[in-house]
Design an enzyme around this catalytic site. Sequence first.
Site, PDB file in Angstrom:
ATOM      1  N   CYS A  83       0.841  -1.205   0.000  1.00 44.38           N
ATOM      2  CA  CYS A  83       0.000   0.000   0.000  1.00 44.38           C
ATOM      3  C   CYS A  83       0.879   1.258   0.000  1.00 44.38           C
ATOM      4  O   CYS A  83       1.644   1.455  -0.947  1.00 44.38           O
ATOM      5  CB  CYS A  83      -1.004  -0.019   1.141  1.00 44.38           C
ATOM      6  SG  CYS A  83      -2.347   1.179   0.898  1.00 44.38           S
ATOM      7  N   HIS A 185      -3.742  -4.551  -0.689  1.00 47.61           N
ATOM      8  CA  HIS A 185      -3.377  -5.190   0.573  1.00 47.61           C
ATOM      9  C   HIS A 185      -3.465  -6.710   0.417  1.00 47.61           C
ATOM     10  O   HIS A 185      -4.567  -7.265   0.509  1.00 47.61           O
ATOM     11  CB  HIS A 185      -4.321  -4.748   1.697  1.00 47.61           C
ATOM     12  CG  HIS A 185      -4.080  -3.376   2.197  1.00 47.61           C
ATOM     13  ND1 HIS A 185      -3.148  -3.091   3.179  1.00 47.61           N
ATOM     14  CD2 HIS A 185      -4.636  -2.189   1.859  1.00 47.61           C
ATOM     15  CE1 HIS A 185      -3.155  -1.794   3.428  1.00 47.61           C
ATOM     16  NE2 HIS A 185      -4.043  -1.222   2.638  1.00 47.61           N
ATOM     17  N   GLU A 187      -2.657  -8.917   2.529  1.00 50.87           N
ATOM     18  CA  GLU A 187      -3.093  -9.501   3.808  1.00 50.87           C
ATOM     19  C   GLU A 187      -4.598  -9.387   4.013  1.00 50.87           C
ATOM     20  O   GLU A 187      -5.160 -10.021   4.919  1.00 50.87           O
ATOM     21  CB  GLU A 187      -2.338  -8.839   4.971  1.00 50.87           C
ATOM     22  CG  GLU A 187      -2.812  -7.475   5.387  1.00 50.87           C
ATOM     23  CD  GLU A 187      -2.321  -6.329   4.512  1.00 50.87           C
ATOM     24  OE1 GLU A 187      -2.525  -5.168   4.895  1.00 50.87           O
ATOM     25  OE2 GLU A 187      -1.718  -6.607   3.447  1.00 50.87           O
TER      26      GLU A 187
END
Length: 205
Positions: A83, A185, A187
């Site tokens: 990011c 992102h 994750e």
Amino acid sequence: MSKPTVALFDYGSGNLRSAFRALERAGGDVELTSDPDSARSADGLVVPGVGAFAACMDGVVKHGLDVLVRERAAAQAPVLGICVGEQVMFAEGVEHGVETAGIGVFEGRVDHLKADRVPHMGWNTVEAAEGMRLFAGIDPAERFYFVHSYAAKTAPPGSLVATTVHGEPFIAAVERGPVSATQFHPEKSGDAGAALLANWIKGLK
């Protein structure tokens, strides 16, 4: 067989808890650290980031992370930016007319997205260049989660990039040598993000 060591760098900006868990699930032996000397010896370094480019760079410089990233890039030691951690890899960011120098391992600038709806929040497919290690074995129909108002739009020389569109085309991920970065992102991107992180971890040893 020991797991690759991963330094998740805490410089005051980033979604650290979810990134830590995701990197562990992907196969890394993860350490959360704000010490450049500790991170220097890790197999992989992860630079997270949320918020404003200039504020993130304040933390980057304060903790010596800019020097560390450039050292690792020169030494062919892997780095992954996420990011705003991707954005600060570029030479500069422009927010509200103010230019801020980035770490500069990638040429180019990060600027405001031109779109009807900003910030861009949601799931997008990406078009990855052939040979990108991050996307090995990942179906092109998979979607990744984005939340941002700024992006890099021009591929740095000598890099492989993945692109997507929100109002205009922009860089969703970039790879050059040991340095990789994603605007989205991983994750927070479900199975597709987990597969991408596993690809990165596999490349550490």
